[in-house]
Design a protein around this motif. Structure first.
Motif, PDB file in Angstrom:
ATOM      1  N   ASP A  43       0.743  -1.461   0.287  1.00  0.00           N
ATOM      2  CA  ASP A  43      -0.427  -0.237   0.531  1.00  0.00           C
ATOM      3  C   ASP A  43       0.848   1.193   0.235  1.00  0.00           C
ATOM      4  N   LYS A  44       2.131   1.287   0.143  1.00  0.00           N
ATOM      5  CA  LYS A  44       3.043   2.363   0.063  1.00  0.00           C
ATOM      6  C   LYS A  44       4.155   1.889  -0.599  1.00  0.00           C
ATOM      7  N   HIS A  45       4.057   1.818  -1.533  1.00  0.00           N
ATOM      8  CA  HIS A  45       5.264   1.989  -2.787  1.00  0.00           C
ATOM      9  C   HIS A  45       4.911   2.230  -3.417  1.00  0.00           C
ATOM     10  N   HIS A  46       4.845   3.666  -4.043  1.00  0.00           N
ATOM     11  CA  HIS A  46       4.306   4.705  -5.214  1.00  0.00           C
ATOM     12  C   HIS A  46       5.463   5.534  -4.913  1.00  0.00           C
ATOM     13  N   ALA A  47       5.912   5.773  -4.109  1.00  0.00           N
ATOM     14  CA  ALA A  47       7.077   6.551  -4.503  1.00  0.00           C
ATOM     15  C   ALA A  47       8.618   5.909  -4.394  1.00  0.00           C
ATOM     16  N   THR A  48       8.607   4.587  -4.651  1.00  0.00           N
ATOM     17  CA  THR A  48       9.629   4.107  -5.099  1.00  0.00           C
ATOM     18  C   THR A  48      10.208   3.859  -6.192  1.00  0.00           C
ATOM     19  N   GLN A  49      11.021   2.983  -6.732  1.00  0.00           N
ATOM     20  CA  GLN A  49      11.066   2.761  -7.926  1.00  0.00           C
ATOM     21  C   GLN A  49      11.706   1.240  -8.035  1.00  0.00           C
ATOM     22  N   LEU A  50      10.918   0.263  -9.341  1.00  0.00           N
ATOM     23  CA  LEU A  50      11.221  -0.953  -9.073  1.00  0.00           C
ATOM     24  C   LEU A  50      12.750  -1.182  -9.855  1.00  0.00           C
ATOM     25  N   GLY A  51      13.452  -1.937  -9.159  1.00  0.00           N
ATOM     26  CA  GLY A  51      15.235  -1.242  -9.897  1.00  0.00           C
ATOM     27  C   GLY A  51      15.694  -2.983  -9.077  1.00  0.00           C
TER      28      GLY A  51
END
Length: 159
Positions: A43-51
């Motif tokens: 629920d709180k990953h939108h401020a992070t980036q996949l990588g």
């Protein structure tokens, strides 16, 4: 396939389901491909980036005033320690910490924490979101681990 036992019915939903391992203190950073660089939850990953990222148990710990669950990484494809590679064909959550979950739960202030003699590695099929119920609404149903049956597969390769 996992079917929750009678005790699970007492919980409104499962906080997490996965594996917890006690690793010798890692002398090299852990590598992972997932949401980062900071902590990320369903629920709180939108401020992070996949990588791809690296971290250590100490770097991964978030020193909140009141000790609590922290430092998990959502949507991981693999985690590589000094001597093993853990992967899955579907995204999973992982956490590496110098503290056991019991320590984080029992202590009321960060200065009271006592590090484990191990690095604590959690690989979770799924983890419920954090929500904001301490100061806001309860966790939305779509972020809860409510599954009554599920299956998961992790591949662990030792190197």
């Amino acid at each position: 396939v996992i079917i929750p036992g009678e005790n699970a019915r007492e919980l409104p939903y499962w906080p997490r389901f996965g594996l917890r391992s006690f690793l010798a203190k890692q002398t090299q950073p852990i590598e992972y491909f997932g949401y980062g660089e900071g902590e990320s939850y369903i629920d709180k990953h939108h401020a992070t980036q996949l990588g791809p990222y690296t971290t250590t148990a100490v770097q991964n710990h978030v020193d909140y005033l009141k000790p609590q669950e922290n430092g998990s990484h959502f949507g991981c494809h693999y985690v590589k320690t000094q001597n093993m590679l853990i992967s899955s064909d579907r995204g999973f959550s992982f956490n590496i910490s110098p503290y056991m979950q019991e320590e984080l739960t029992e202590k009321t202030h960060a200065y009271q924490l006592v590090a484990s003699s191990y690095d604590i590695l959690c690989i979770d099929y799924k983890m419920s979101g954090i929500g904001s119920n301490s100061c806001g609404p309860s966790l939305k149903n779509k972020y809860r681990l409510n599954d009554s049956t599920f299956s998961c597969r992790f591949v662990i390769e030792f190197c």
